[in-house]
Design an enzyme around this catalytic site. Structure first.
Site, PDB file in Angstrom:
ATOM      1  N   GLU A  70       1.480   3.286  -3.755  1.00 16.67           N
ATOM      2  CA  GLU A  70       1.244   2.452  -2.658  1.00 16.67           C
ATOM      3  C   GLU A  70       2.688   2.468  -1.691  1.00 16.67           C
ATOM      4  O   GLU A  70       2.525   2.653  -0.527  1.00 16.67           O
ATOM      5  CB  GLU A  70       1.186   1.074  -3.221  1.00 16.67           C
ATOM      6  CG  GLU A  70       0.776   0.117  -1.949  1.00 16.67           C
ATOM      7  CD  GLU A  70      -0.312   0.325  -1.239  1.00 16.67           C
ATOM      8  OE1 GLU A  70      -0.367   0.548  -0.064  1.00 16.67           O
ATOM      9  OE2 GLU A  70      -1.526   0.960  -1.730  1.00 16.67           O
ATOM     10  N   GLU A  77       2.542   6.253   6.169  1.00 18.93           N
ATOM     11  CA  GLU A  77       1.942   6.005   7.438  1.00 18.93           C
ATOM     12  C   GLU A  77       3.071   5.168   8.465  1.00 18.93           C
ATOM     13  O   GLU A  77       2.777   5.452   9.521  1.00 18.93           O
ATOM     14  CB  GLU A  77       1.286   4.542   6.803  1.00 18.93           C
ATOM     15  CG  GLU A  77      -0.189   5.052   6.234  1.00 18.93           C
ATOM     16  CD  GLU A  77      -1.119   3.677   5.701  1.00 18.93           C
ATOM     17  OE1 GLU A  77      -0.500   2.589   5.752  1.00 18.93           O
ATOM     18  OE2 GLU A  77      -2.112   4.025   5.470  1.00 18.93           O
TER      19      GLU A  77
END
Length: 237
Positions: A70, A77
């Site tokens: 994560e 991102e």
């Protein structure tokens, strides 16, 4: 005079930056907060179920892998968002692939958790059923408690009346008929069965007579209490 920067200072700064990165991810990323919450929940369940050392290692590794994935997904991102402010198929591809990595390790963690906890839950469930079978009174009391919870949930759905006063279904009727089934199940004496059924009917009739419940609400409570109690007794005994 300038302060000489040592290797220890550089290392402490690196650790500080790393911790800041984790904190930022937790504050800004909803999925990261969910992963942290699940990790804490797994830790609590591990203590409750007495997970062994080897199983605990597997869970710890799975959780760490999910958190790592994560964090990497967030970093990718963020980097993509800096590189381009417009839609680009390669940017979308990068984000989808990093999200896919998180999905894979999350599924792996779920499988590991299921393998470890399902065994523990089955063992504990068997023990609970064994204790309930050893004490019929405790089993009936637990079932009546479940009936009350069920009445509360249904009343919350209809948003009418209080727990044992008004609304669909009648809580008094549900408890009375639940106790009738519990008593009848434990005895083969037809007289006792008839007497307890008569008491349940009187309870139901009193709710209608005092205009606390409508006949429909009383009937609903009676059926609910009878059905739930009978089914759970069949499952236990």
């Amino acid at each position: 005079m300038t302060k000489k920067i040592t290797k220890n200072d550089k290392f402490s700064e690196s650790v500080n930056y790393a911790l800041k990165g984790i904190v930022i991810a937790i504050k800004t990323e909803r999925n990261m907060r969910i992963h942290i919450f699940v990790a804490i929940l797994v830790a609590i369940l591990s203590l409750m179920f007495g997970v062994t050392g080897s199983d605990l290692k597997s869970l710890s590794f799975a959780i760490t892998l999910v958190l790592f994935a994560e964090l990497m997904n967030t970093a990718i991102e963020t980097t993509v968002d800096i590189a381009t402010t417009r839609y680009h198929p390669l940017a979308k591809k990068a984000k989808n692939i990093s999200a896919g990595a998180v999905l894979i390790v999350s599924i792996n963690a779920l499988v590991i958790g299921y393998i470890i906890f399902s065994k523990k839950i089955k063992e504990d469930t068997f023990e609970v059923f064994r204790l309930l079978k050893a004490s019929y009174v405790d089993a009936v009391l637990l079932i009546i408690f479940i009936v009350i919870i069920g009445v509360f949930i249904i009343k919350s759905y209809y948003k009418k009346g209080r727990l044992l006063h008004g609304g669909m279904p009648s809580g008094h009727s549900a408890i009375a008929f639940g106790l009738w089934v519990g008593v009848s199940y434990a005895t083969e004496n037809i007289v006792v069965t008839i007497l307890t059924f008569g008491i349940a009917l009187l309870v139901a009739q009193s709710r209608i007579e005092r205009r606390i419940h409508s006949p429909k609400e009383v009937l609903g409570g009676s059926i609910f209490g009878t059905f739930i109690t009978y089914v759970l007794l069949k499952l236990i005994f």
